[in-house]
Motif scaffolding. Structure first.
Motif, PDB file in Angstrom:
ATOM      1  N   TRP A  15       0.743  -1.268   0.056  1.00  0.00           N
ATOM      2  CA  TRP A  15      -0.082  -0.087   0.052  1.00  0.00           C
ATOM      3  C   TRP A  15       0.859   1.198  -0.217  1.00  0.00           C
ATOM      4  O   TRP A  15       0.600   2.110  -0.757  1.00  0.00           O
ATOM      5  CB  TRP A  15      -0.817  -0.065   1.145  1.00  0.00           C
ATOM      6  CG  TRP A  15      -1.806   1.190   1.361  1.00  0.00           C
ATOM      7  CD1 TRP A  15      -1.740   2.519   1.986  1.00  0.00           C
ATOM      8  CD2 TRP A  15      -2.948   1.307   0.716  1.00  0.00           C
ATOM      9  NE1 TRP A  15      -2.787   3.132   1.710  1.00  0.00           N
ATOM     10  CE2 TRP A  15      -3.620   2.527   1.258  1.00  0.00           C
ATOM     11  CE3 TRP A  15      -3.911   0.301   0.171  1.00  0.00           C
ATOM     12  CZ2 TRP A  15      -4.962   3.060   0.875  1.00  0.00           C
ATOM     13  CZ3 TRP A  15      -5.357   0.747  -0.054  1.00  0.00           C
ATOM     14  CH2 TRP A  15      -5.840   2.089  -0.123  1.00  0.00           C
ATOM     15  N   ASP A  16       2.021   1.326   0.976  1.00  0.00           N
ATOM     16  CA  ASP A  16       2.631   2.539   0.961  1.00  0.00           C
ATOM     17  C   ASP A  16       3.670   2.924  -0.268  1.00  0.00           C
ATOM     18  O   ASP A  16       4.032   3.736  -0.411  1.00  0.00           O
ATOM     19  CB  ASP A  16       3.501   2.494   2.492  1.00  0.00           C
ATOM     20  CG  ASP A  16       2.424   2.732   3.345  1.00  0.00           C
ATOM     21  OD1 ASP A  16       1.465   3.381   3.481  1.00  0.00           O
ATOM     22  OD2 ASP A  16       2.973   2.447   4.764  1.00  0.00           O
ATOM     23  N   LEU A  18       2.429   2.601  -3.391  1.00  0.00           N
ATOM     24  CA  LEU A  18       1.529   3.076  -4.538  1.00  0.00           C
ATOM     25  C   LEU A  18       1.584   4.428  -4.379  1.00  0.00           C
ATOM     26  O   LEU A  18       1.635   5.126  -3.289  1.00  0.00           O
ATOM     27  CB  LEU A  18      -0.022   2.477  -3.908  1.00  0.00           C
ATOM     28  CG  LEU A  18      -0.218   0.684  -4.210  1.00  0.00           C
ATOM     29  CD1 LEU A  18      -1.767   0.763  -3.798  1.00  0.00           C
ATOM     30  CD2 LEU A  18       0.188   0.502  -5.532  1.00  0.00           C
ATOM     31  N   THR A  20       0.760   8.452  -3.869  1.00  0.00           N
ATOM     32  CA  THR A  20      -0.358   9.053  -3.080  1.00  0.00           C
ATOM     33  C   THR A  20      -0.805  10.394  -3.818  1.00  0.00           C
ATOM     34  O   THR A  20      -1.773  10.991  -3.391  1.00  0.00           O
ATOM     35  CB  THR A  20       0.348   9.677  -1.935  1.00  0.00           C
ATOM     36  OG1 THR A  20       1.535  10.609  -2.316  1.00  0.00           O
ATOM     37  CG2 THR A  20       0.834   8.663  -0.911  1.00  0.00           C
ATOM     38  N   TRP A  67      -7.280   7.196  -6.611  1.00  0.00           N
ATOM     39  CA  TRP A  67      -6.112   7.402  -5.495  1.00  0.00           C
ATOM     40  C   TRP A  67      -5.855   5.836  -5.434  1.00  0.00           C
ATOM     41  O   TRP A  67      -6.093   5.088  -6.065  1.00  0.00           O
ATOM     42  CB  TRP A  67      -6.855   7.778  -4.330  1.00  0.00           C
ATOM     43  CG  TRP A  67      -7.314   9.178  -4.165  1.00  0.00           C
ATOM     44  CD1 TRP A  67      -6.670  10.458  -4.336  1.00  0.00           C
ATOM     45  CD2 TRP A  67      -8.529   9.662  -4.597  1.00  0.00           C
ATOM     46  NE1 TRP A  67      -7.359  11.555  -4.426  1.00  0.00           N
ATOM     47  CE2 TRP A  67      -8.596  11.208  -4.809  1.00  0.00           C
ATOM     48  CE3 TRP A  67      -9.832   9.065  -4.807  1.00  0.00           C
ATOM     49  CZ2 TRP A  67      -9.737  12.013  -4.874  1.00  0.00           C
ATOM     50  CZ3 TRP A  67     -11.012   9.658  -5.187  1.00  0.00           C
ATOM     51  CH2 TRP A  67     -10.888  11.147  -5.158  1.00  0.00           C
ATOM     52  N   ARG A  68      -5.144   5.877  -4.316  1.00  0.00           N
ATOM     53  CA  ARG A  68      -4.629   4.236  -3.890  1.00  0.00           C
ATOM     54  C   ARG A  68      -5.510   3.398  -3.746  1.00  0.00           C
ATOM     55  O   ARG A  68      -5.479   2.208  -4.280  1.00  0.00           O
ATOM     56  CB  ARG A  68      -4.044   4.381  -2.694  1.00  0.00           C
ATOM     57  CG  ARG A  68      -2.434   4.643  -2.753  1.00  0.00           C
ATOM     58  CD  ARG A  68      -1.830   4.520  -1.247  1.00  0.00           C
ATOM     59  NE  ARG A  68      -1.336   5.805  -0.563  1.00  0.00           N
ATOM     60  CZ  ARG A  68      -0.600   5.851   0.290  1.00  0.00           C
ATOM     61  NH1 ARG A  68       0.061   4.865   0.834  1.00  0.00           N
ATOM     62  NH2 ARG A  68      -0.278   7.111   0.810  1.00  0.00           N
ATOM     63  N   THR A  69      -6.557   3.935  -3.248  1.00  0.00           N
ATOM     64  CA  THR A  69      -7.911   2.972  -3.002  1.00  0.00           C
ATOM     65  C   THR A  69      -8.360   2.151  -4.485  1.00  0.00           C
ATOM     66  O   THR A  69      -8.509   1.135  -4.564  1.00  0.00           O
ATOM     67  CB  THR A  69      -9.091   3.264  -2.648  1.00  0.00           C
ATOM     68  OG1 THR A  69      -8.757   4.324  -1.323  1.00  0.00           O
ATOM     69  CG2 THR A  69     -10.270   2.445  -1.960  1.00  0.00           C
ATOM     70  N   ALA A  72      -5.451   0.055  -5.953  1.00  0.00           N
ATOM     71  CA  ALA A  72      -4.926  -1.024  -5.017  1.00  0.00           C
ATOM     72  C   ALA A  72      -6.440  -2.271  -5.603  1.00  0.00           C
ATOM     73  O   ALA A  72      -6.256  -3.517  -5.793  1.00  0.00           O
ATOM     74  CB  ALA A  72      -5.270  -1.079  -3.406  1.00  0.00           C
ATOM     75  N   LYS A 103      -6.114  -0.369   3.436  1.00  0.00           N
ATOM     76  CA  LYS A 103      -4.905  -0.611   3.514  1.00  0.00           C
ATOM     77  C   LYS A 103      -4.487  -1.966   4.152  1.00  0.00           C
ATOM     78  O   LYS A 103      -3.860  -2.556   3.556  1.00  0.00           O
ATOM     79  CB  LYS A 103      -4.195   0.485   4.446  1.00  0.00           C
ATOM     80  CG  LYS A 103      -2.790   0.497   4.626  1.00  0.00           C
ATOM     81  CD  LYS A 103      -2.241   1.432   5.375  1.00  0.00           C
ATOM     82  CE  LYS A 103      -0.610   1.207   5.583  1.00  0.00           C
ATOM     83  NZ  LYS A 103      -0.193   2.647   6.252  1.00  0.00           N
ATOM     84  N   TYR A 106      -5.684  -4.956   1.576  1.00  0.00           N
ATOM     85  CA  TYR A 106      -4.754  -4.891   0.496  1.00  0.00           C
ATOM     86  C   TYR A 106      -3.477  -5.592   1.017  1.00  0.00           C
ATOM     87  O   TYR A 106      -2.797  -6.362   0.312  1.00  0.00           O
ATOM     88  CB  TYR A 106      -4.665  -3.618   0.028  1.00  0.00           C
ATOM     89  CG  TYR A 106      -3.665  -3.465  -1.189  1.00  0.00           C
ATOM     90  CD1 TYR A 106      -4.077  -4.127  -2.414  1.00  0.00           C
ATOM     91  CD2 TYR A 106      -2.326  -3.048  -0.942  1.00  0.00           C
ATOM     92  CE1 TYR A 106      -3.027  -3.893  -3.438  1.00  0.00           C
ATOM     93  CE2 TYR A 106      -1.333  -3.027  -1.966  1.00  0.00           C
ATOM     94  CZ  TYR A 106      -1.865  -3.417  -3.483  1.00  0.00           C
ATOM     95  OH  TYR A 106      -0.879  -3.592  -4.388  1.00  0.00           O
TER      96      TYR A 106
END
Length: 169
Positions: A15-16, A18, A20, A67-69, A72, A103, A106
């Motif tokens: 997650w981190d 990906l 931002t 976004w990341r969501t 993911a 987060k 995932y």
């Protein structure tokens, strides 16, 4: 998965890892396909993404910003769509998100996928990173899904090898 593929070519980002920043759809697709194409051998299209948004499988964008969501979600759905129906994926993701944040859900999936893909065996193996004996139902479901994906990849590679051997004869 062929024997030529190794753990470095079969690795999903945490997650981190990906981005931002806000993404446009083309950027979202490029990143998704960057991660998935080497694994599944195909690409996610705009039409597919729009279908995932319309079906509420992946959270729709706000003002055409992603976004990341969404990234993911696209990565996970891109892997799962080869094995499960979209409705099954939707039910599974809802169960996971009922127990965890996007987060955490995932990252659990990615940890299991990366660890199991690095082993790339034909038999499900124990996890070093998560304790399945004390895991909740959604984590066990994720483990089962990861194993299904890896078995699908192994079967796909064996079919390709068999087809290549037949052509050479």
């Amino acid at each position: 998965m062929t024997s030529k593929q190794n753990s470095t070519s079969i690795r999903l980002p945490m997650w981190d890892e990906l981005p931002t920043l806000d993404l446009h759809l083309d950027q979202l697709l490029a990143l998704t396909n960057q991660y998935l194409s080497p694994i599944i051998g195909s690409q996610i299209t705009k039409t597919m993404m729009h279908n995932y948004f319309k079906a509420n499988i992946i959270v729709p964008p706000i003002k055409k910003k992603y976004w990341r969501t969404q990234l993911a979600g696209a990565i996970v759905v891109g892997l799962l769509k080869n094995i499960f129906t979209l409705n099954e994926i939707k039910v599974g993701l809802r169960a996971i998100l009922a127990d965890n944040s996007p987060k955490v859900g995932y990252n659990h999936f990615v940890i299991m996928f990366n660890e199991q893909a690095a082993k790339a065996g034909t038999v499900p193996s124990a996890l070093n990173s998560l304790d399945l004996e004390s895991a909740d139902t959604s984590t066990i479901m994720q483990y089962d899904a990861v194993q299904s994906i890896l078995f699908w990849l192994a079967a796909k590679a064996r079919l390709a090898e068999a087809s290549t051997k037949k052509v050479k004869k």
